[in-house]
Design an enzyme around this catalytic site. Sequence first.
Site, PDB file in Angstrom:
ATOM      1  N   ASP A 174      39.089  21.031  65.536  1.00 38.50           N
ATOM      2  CA  ASP A 174      40.145  21.200  66.525  1.00 38.50           C
ATOM      3  C   ASP A 174      40.559  19.821  67.038  1.00 38.50           C
ATOM      4  O   ASP A 174      39.780  19.140  67.706  1.00 38.50           O
ATOM      5  CB  ASP A 174      39.593  22.070  67.668  1.00 38.50           C
ATOM      6  CG  ASP A 174      40.587  22.276  68.790  1.00 38.50           C
ATOM      7  OD1 ASP A 174      41.704  21.707  68.731  1.00 38.50           O
ATOM      8  OD2 ASP A 174      40.245  23.001  69.741  1.00 38.50           O
ATOM      9  N   TYR A 228      56.054  21.294  75.444  1.00 37.45           N
ATOM     10  CA  TYR A 228      56.213  20.762  74.080  1.00 37.45           C
ATOM     11  C   TYR A 228      57.042  19.475  74.085  1.00 37.45           C
ATOM     12  O   TYR A 228      56.674  18.484  73.448  1.00 37.45           O
ATOM     13  CB  TYR A 228      56.875  21.840  73.231  1.00 37.45           C
ATOM     14  CG  TYR A 228      56.995  21.542  71.757  1.00 37.45           C
ATOM     15  CD1 TYR A 228      55.916  21.721  70.892  1.00 37.45           C
ATOM     16  CD2 TYR A 228      58.209  21.130  71.212  1.00 37.45           C
ATOM     17  CE1 TYR A 228      56.042  21.465  69.525  1.00 37.45           C
ATOM     18  CE2 TYR A 228      58.343  20.881  69.856  1.00 37.45           C
ATOM     19  CZ  TYR A 228      57.260  21.052  69.016  1.00 37.45           C
ATOM     20  OH  TYR A 228      57.389  20.807  67.670  1.00 37.45           O
TER      21      TYR A 228
HETATM   22  P1  NAP Z   1      52.775  25.161  61.324  1.00 39.74           P
HETATM   23  O1  NAP Z   1      53.449  25.639  60.105  1.00 39.74           O
HETATM   24  O2  NAP Z   1      52.520  26.119  62.450  1.00 39.74           O
HETATM   25  O3  NAP Z   1      51.394  24.429  60.907  1.00 39.74           O
HETATM   26  C1  NAP Z   1      50.593  23.899  61.919  1.00 39.74           C
HETATM   27  C2  NAP Z   1      49.420  23.168  61.293  1.00 39.74           C
HETATM   28  O4  NAP Z   1      48.658  22.567  62.362  1.00 39.74           O
HETATM   29  C3  NAP Z   1      48.456  24.073  60.558  1.00 39.74           C
HETATM   30  O5  NAP Z   1      47.875  23.344  59.499  1.00 39.74           O
HETATM   31  C4  NAP Z   1      47.403  24.384  61.635  1.00 39.74           C
HETATM   32  O6  NAP Z   1      46.128  24.747  61.098  1.00 39.74           O
HETATM   33  C5  NAP Z   1      47.325  23.036  62.327  1.00 39.74           C
HETATM   34  N1  NAP Z   1      46.798  23.090  63.683  1.00 39.74           N
HETATM   35  C6  NAP Z   1      47.298  23.758  64.751  1.00 39.74           C
HETATM   36  N2  NAP Z   1      46.519  23.575  65.836  1.00 39.74           N
HETATM   37  C7  NAP Z   1      45.505  22.759  65.429  1.00 39.74           C
HETATM   38  C8  NAP Z   1      44.368  22.232  66.077  1.00 39.74           C
HETATM   39  N3  NAP Z   1      44.107  22.464  67.377  1.00 39.74           N
HETATM   40  N4  NAP Z   1      43.516  21.457  65.352  1.00 39.74           N
HETATM   41  C9  NAP Z   1      43.756  21.203  64.045  1.00 39.74           C
HETATM   42  N5  NAP Z   1      44.820  21.688  63.376  1.00 39.74           N
HETATM   43  C10 NAP Z   1      45.678  22.464  64.076  1.00 39.74           C
HETATM   44  O7  NAP Z   1      53.620  23.976  62.015  1.00 39.74           O
HETATM   45  P2  NAP Z   1      54.775  23.032  61.409  1.00 39.74           P
HETATM   46  O8  NAP Z   1      56.071  23.668  61.691  1.00 39.74           O
HETATM   47  O9  NAP Z   1      54.415  22.629  60.044  1.00 39.74           O
HETATM   48  O10 NAP Z   1      54.664  21.787  62.409  1.00 39.74           O
HETATM   49  C11 NAP Z   1      53.925  20.625  62.094  1.00 39.74           C
HETATM   50  C12 NAP Z   1      54.233  19.558  63.140  1.00 39.74           C
HETATM   51  O11 NAP Z   1      55.635  19.294  63.147  1.00 39.74           O
HETATM   52  C13 NAP Z   1      53.879  19.974  64.562  1.00 39.74           C
HETATM   53  O12 NAP Z   1      53.407  18.856  65.284  1.00 39.74           O
HETATM   54  C14 NAP Z   1      55.208  20.416  65.126  1.00 39.74           C
HETATM   55  O13 NAP Z   1      55.249  20.304  66.522  1.00 39.74           O
HETATM   56  C15 NAP Z   1      56.133  19.430  64.456  1.00 39.74           C
HETATM   57  N6  NAP Z   1      57.518  19.880  64.417  1.00 39.74           N
HETATM   58  C16 NAP Z   1      57.864  21.020  63.771  1.00 39.74           C
HETATM   59  C17 NAP Z   1      59.210  21.411  63.755  1.00 39.74           C
HETATM   60  C18 NAP Z   1      59.675  22.658  63.050  1.00 39.74           C
HETATM   61  O14 NAP Z   1      60.855  23.008  63.171  1.00 39.74           O
HETATM   62  N7  NAP Z   1      58.817  23.352  62.303  1.00 39.74           N
HETATM   63  C19 NAP Z   1      60.167  20.642  64.438  1.00 39.74           C
HETATM   64  C20 NAP Z   1      59.774  19.482  65.076  1.00 39.74           C
HETATM   65  C21 NAP Z   1      58.448  19.101  65.068  1.00 39.74           C
HETATM   66  P3  NAP Z   1      45.775  26.327  60.760  1.00 39.74           P
HETATM   67  O15 NAP Z   1      46.527  26.659  59.489  1.00 39.74           O
HETATM   68  O16 NAP Z   1      44.307  26.346  60.573  1.00 39.74           O
HETATM   69  O17 NAP Z   1      46.257  27.102  61.916  1.00 39.74           O
END
Ligand code: NAP
Length: 242
Positions: free
Chosen positions: A61, A153
């Site tokens: 985590d 966020y």
């Molecule tokens: P996602 O599909 O929900 O994937 C999240 C990833 O983070 C998963 O590998 C998850 O692991 C891991 N994770 C979550 N909480 C954690 C913790 N406490 N410790 C370790 N690992 C953790 O998210 P995403 O959309 O790919 O986003 C990735 C990053 O990009 C994030 O920082 C998000 O804020 C940023 N972002 C995303 C968007 C968007 O539109 N998607 C836009 C701007 C920024 P598990 O699989 O084990 O849960």
Amino acid sequence: MSEKLALVTGGSRGIGKACALELAKCGYDIVINYAGNTEAANKTVEEIKALGVEAEAFKFDVSNQAEVEENIAKIIEKYGRIDILVNNAGITRDDLFIRMGEDKWSAVINTNLNSAFYVSKPVVKIMMKQRSGAIVNMSSVVGVSGNIGQANYSSAKAGLIGFTKSLAKELGARNIRVNAVAPGFIATDMTKDLANTEEMMKLIPLKRMGAPEDIAKAVKFLAVDSSYVTGQVLEVDGGLII
Ligand code: NAP
């Protein structure tokens, strides 16, 4: 021991997974971190290995400093170095500010911002010994623009921008570059339940959501290709916040 290693937090799914695959294509051995979904992490590890590099998943985590330190120590003991760190793991707990409890505030600040402090600390130490390294922090356009329902966020993501610029100034002399990517709307599990998608498309000049691979290419540019770029925030958002 590895010749060159990249660590991607939250690398099991979505944007982190795409970053891990992109860096593997550049010949980096890959360590991904994840929180709980072991099946997704194992599948990603197999996909990375198929590209001909070493890959391993570490479950911890990122919001828990003791767990982070224990696991980063294990990674360094096993692989001997960390050349690229992508601070990517993140969550959302959206609510209007007036309704937002301290639980939602703290969960997001701890997972999205404090995590970068916890993970970068031991990683920067090994990068300083190596006298080289590149860190990419996953911010967001809402860290620049703010967003209704995302006070937690957007505060965390804005914090990552300040963190990026400060570390870039502190660590440049050690040949460690620190940059950030600010994605717009990217199609992942995080955004799959978003309402008003049609309304959002009206705000995006390119009229579509981005793909995780769009972000991965920007991360690769900042981590691998851009030897004279540091302290920058690269917006990859289809023009959303021009
Ligand atoms: P996602 O599909 O929900 O994937 C999240 C990833 O983070 C998963 O590998 C998850 O692991 C891991 N994770 C979550 N909480 C954690 C913790 N406490 N410790 C370790 N690992 C953790 O998210 P995403 O959309 O790919 O986003 C990735 C990053 O990009 C994030 O920082 C998000 O804020 C940023 N972002 C995303 C968007 C968007 O539109 N998607 C836009 C701007 C920024 P598990 O699989 O084990 O849960």
